[in-house]
Design a protein around this motif. Structure first.
Motif, PDB file in Angstrom:
ATOM      1  N   ARG A  71      73.572  -1.802  46.643  1.00 28.89           N
ATOM      2  CA  ARG A  71      73.130  -1.126  45.425  1.00 28.89           C
ATOM      3  C   ARG A  71      74.226  -1.161  44.374  1.00 28.89           C
ATOM      4  N   SER A  73      74.730   0.854  40.738  1.00 29.12           N
ATOM      5  CA  SER A  73      74.245   1.865  39.798  1.00 29.12           C
ATOM      6  C   SER A  73      75.068   1.747  38.525  1.00 29.12           C
ATOM      7  N   TYR A  74      74.413   1.964  37.390  1.00 32.45           N
ATOM      8  CA  TYR A  74      75.090   1.799  36.107  1.00 32.45           C
ATOM      9  C   TYR A  74      74.522   2.773  35.090  1.00 32.45           C
ATOM     10  N   HIS A  75      75.267   2.987  33.992  1.00 29.82           N
ATOM     11  CA  HIS A  75      74.762   3.812  32.894  1.00 29.82           C
ATOM     12  C   HIS A  75      73.734   2.987  32.145  1.00 29.82           C
ATOM     13  N   ARG A  84      64.732  -4.510  38.973  1.00 34.09           N
ATOM     14  CA  ARG A  84      65.276  -3.452  39.836  1.00 34.09           C
ATOM     15  C   ARG A  84      65.928  -4.016  41.093  1.00 34.09           C
ATOM     16  N   THR A  94      69.721  -3.606  45.230  1.00 33.16           N
ATOM     17  CA  THR A  94      68.986  -2.731  44.325  1.00 33.16           C
ATOM     18  C   THR A  94      69.871  -2.437  43.120  1.00 33.16           C
ATOM     19  N   VAL A  96      70.089  -0.022  39.750  1.00 30.76           N
ATOM     20  CA  VAL A  96      69.494   1.193  39.215  1.00 30.76           C
ATOM     21  C   VAL A  96      70.318   1.718  38.042  1.00 30.76           C
ATOM     22  N   PHE A  98      71.082   4.813  35.458  1.00 30.97           N
ATOM     23  CA  PHE A  98      70.991   6.266  35.354  1.00 30.97           C
ATOM     24  C   PHE A  98      71.514   6.711  33.999  1.00 30.97           C
ATOM     25  N   LEU A 101      74.891   8.913  34.562  1.00 31.87           N
ATOM     26  CA  LEU A 101      76.111   8.325  35.117  1.00 31.87           C
ATOM     27  C   LEU A 101      77.098   8.149  33.967  1.00 31.87           C
ATOM     28  N   THR A 109      77.642   0.265  46.003  1.00 25.10           N
ATOM     29  CA  THR A 109      77.447   0.873  47.311  1.00 25.10           C
ATOM     30  C   THR A 109      77.194  -0.212  48.347  1.00 25.10           C
ATOM     31  N   GLN A 115      81.087   3.749  48.804  1.00 20.47           N
ATOM     32  CA  GLN A 115      80.887   3.591  47.368  1.00 20.47           C
ATOM     33  C   GLN A 115      82.221   3.487  46.659  1.00 20.47           C
ATOM     34  N   VAL A 184      77.094  10.717  41.483  1.00 20.74           N
ATOM     35  CA  VAL A 184      77.095   9.861  42.660  1.00 20.74           C
ATOM     36  C   VAL A 184      78.279  10.246  43.524  1.00 20.74           C
TER      37      VAL A 184
END
Length: 189
Positions: A71, A73-75, A84, A94, A96, A98, A101, A109, A115, A184
């Motif tokens: 995974r 994750s980002y702003h 996605r 994945t 995603v 946010f 964030l 991750t 992470q 996170v």
């Protein structure tokens, strides 16, 4: 001890619909494993705001630190829209966005839930400034926030476009901003 630099290249599929190959190496600098724990574990300087083009190289480079990446994750306001899910060298990742964030960060991750949070140097940052931010973020004693690292290296963020730097002449420590709550959970194992 200095931070670790990663400049790998990837060899993604070049079939129809596949992302373009990574141009050059991944501009990534990580704190040593023995470093003081801070807000970030290192820094990354992508070449664009396109996740489909930039994330595959990051995924390959970060697998050395978190295991196979599952995974990213980002702003959401820092990056262009993307699918996605990405496939990187046969494994599914994945992706995603946010809104809460921290701006100018990504959280990577691994499959073991490890992470790492990286400061993202805005792609259009001039080379000398970007390299200074990479070094600062990966310093073994760095505990500064993302905003503090960027500002102390002469980059002020234009909050209308978030990831577009505005170079300013400032003294270290000027223009500090309050850090948003971390959404996170990070862990070092």
């Amino acid at each position: 001890m200095t931070g670790h630099e990663a400049w790998p290249t990837s060899n993604p599929d070049t079939g129809a619909g596949a992302p373009a190959p990574v141009r050059g190496g991944v501009r990534l600098r990580m704190k040593p494993h023995t470093a003081t724990r801070g807000h970030v574990d290192g820094a990354w300087w992508p070449r664009s705001h396109d996740p489909a083009r930039e994330f595959p190289g990051l995924v390959l480079a970060m697998s050395s630190w978190v295991g196979p990446v599952r995974r990213v994750s980002y702003h959401v306001d820092d990056w262009d829209k993307t699918r996605r899910e990405l496939t990187v060298e046969g494994w599914s990742v994945t992706v995603v966005g946010f809104p809460m964030l921290d701006a100018n960060t990504v959280v990577v991750t691994g499959s073991n839930r490890r992470q790492m949070m990286l400061l993202v140097v805005p792609p259009d940052t001039p080379g000398g400034l970007a390299r200074a931010v990479l070094r600062s973020a990966a310093g073994p004693d760095t505990v500064a926030s993302v905003e503090e690292i960027l500002v102390s290296n002469g980059i002020r963020l234009d909050r209308r476009t978030l990831a577009r730097p505005e170079v300013v002449e400032s003294e270290p420590g000027q223009g500090r901003m309050t850090r948003q709550p971390e959404l996170v959970e990070r862990s070092r194992t």
